[in-house]
Design an enzyme around this catalytic site. Structure first.
Site, PDB file in Angstrom:
ATOM      1  CG  HIS A   1      -2.732  26.450  66.064  1.00 45.17           C
ATOM      2  ND1 HIS A   1      -2.224  27.197  65.029  1.00 45.17           N
ATOM      3  CD2 HIS A   1      -3.365  25.404  65.484  1.00 45.17           C
ATOM      4  CE1 HIS A   1      -2.515  26.625  63.879  1.00 45.17           C
ATOM      5  NE2 HIS A   1      -3.216  25.533  64.128  1.00 45.17           N
ATOM      6  CG  ASP A   2      -0.356  30.309  66.287  1.00 42.50           C
ATOM      7  OD1 ASP A   2       0.574  30.731  67.001  1.00 42.50           O
ATOM      8  OD2 ASP A   2      -0.320  29.195  65.730  1.00 42.50           O
TER       9      ASP A   2
ATOM     10  N   GLY B   1      -7.096  27.916  63.371  1.00 34.87           N
ATOM     11  CA  GLY B   1      -5.852  28.572  63.748  1.00 34.87           C
ATOM     12  C   GLY B   1      -5.642  29.930  63.107  1.00 34.87           C
TER      13      GLY B   1
END
Length: 263
Positions: free
Chosen positions: A121-122, A139
């Site tokens: 994520h991200d 992440g």
């Protein structure tokens, strides 16, 4: 006309270009957009608020756009944005962003992502990168243009990998790699400038020489990082054109490193 196998499950709300190809037993979710020429391999899942641009190739059994593996995630409508002409091979996993960051995982154009890669994520991935098989990035990692990650490399969350950097296979990276640098090791350490990669991409000898000097100031001179940055700033001010641009990118990276650079 779209080529969708009869066994594929495509939500009627999905936004598909007219010429996409979707293989057997693939699953396409309602908030997915697939651009022209994109191909989805058999048994792959594309879900979440996910947009793929033109001419992407997703291998078999990939999972693209799944929920972030973050215990703070509470179902916010975060996104995954993938650009054009990316190759994403078998069993790769790429997740959407979280509300604790910008809310978007982004992958640029012309990236080569091999089997079993994980992009969490991200993460923000640039253009023309190579992720060898089993490379894993946690992440919030940022990966610059033309960077290369070797097979089974692992990258700690929030780390940044500069443009044209190279991380060796089976390496563990816990701090930032400045642009143009080769790093490797079970705790990755620097091993010089990525000279051969820069030559292949057309960097002039004088630019490579300037980057080698900057590397020596940071890693070989015995100077503190602040002293090295001051000298690189002076070198940058004395140069023009591509040499100045390359040195400036080094300096900008050093000035914005949040986890510290590999030493």
């Amino acid at each position: 006309m779209a080529n969708i196998h009869s066994t594929a499950i495509v939500d009627p709300k999905a936004n598909l270009a007219d010429d996409v190809s979707i293989g057997p037993y693939a699953v396409i979710g309602p908030d997915v957009t697939l651009g022209s020429g994109t191909q989805i391999g058999s048994h792959s899942v594309v879900e979440g608020h996910t947009t793929l641009g033109k001419d992407n190739r997703i291998g078999h059994f990939a999972s693209v756009g799944g929920m972030p593996q973050d215990m703070k995630y509470r179902g916010e409508p975060t996104r995954l944005e993938i650009g054009d002409r990316n190759t994403i091979r078998e069993f790769t996993t790429i997740h959407t962003g979280t509300a604790q960051d910008v809310g978007v995982t982004r992958i640029g154009d012309d990236n080569w992502i091999m089997a079993y890669v994980h992009i969490a994520h991200d993460c923000q991935v640039g253009n023309n990168t190579v992720f060898s098989s089993n490379a894993q990035i946690a992440g919030h990692v940022h990966v610059g243009d033309w960077a290369i990650l070797g097979g089974m490399a692992g990258v700690h969350q929030f780390v940044r990998i500069g443009a044209h950097a190279m991380l060796g296979g089976a390496s563990a990276l816990v701090q930032d790699i400045p642009p143009f640098v080769i790093a490797a090791g079970d705790k990755a350490v620097p091993h010089g400038i990525n000279v051969e990669g820069l030559r292949r991409r057309g960097f002039a000898p004088e630019t490579i020489a300037a980057l080698r000097n900057a590397y020596k100031l940071v890693y070989k001179s015995g100077l503190t990082l602040e002293e090295a940055k001051s000298q690189i700033s002076a070198l940058t001010a004395a140069e023009t054109g591509a040499v100045a641009d390359a040195l400036r990118s080094w300096l900008d990276f050093l000035n914005t490193a949040t986890r510290g650079i590999i030493r």
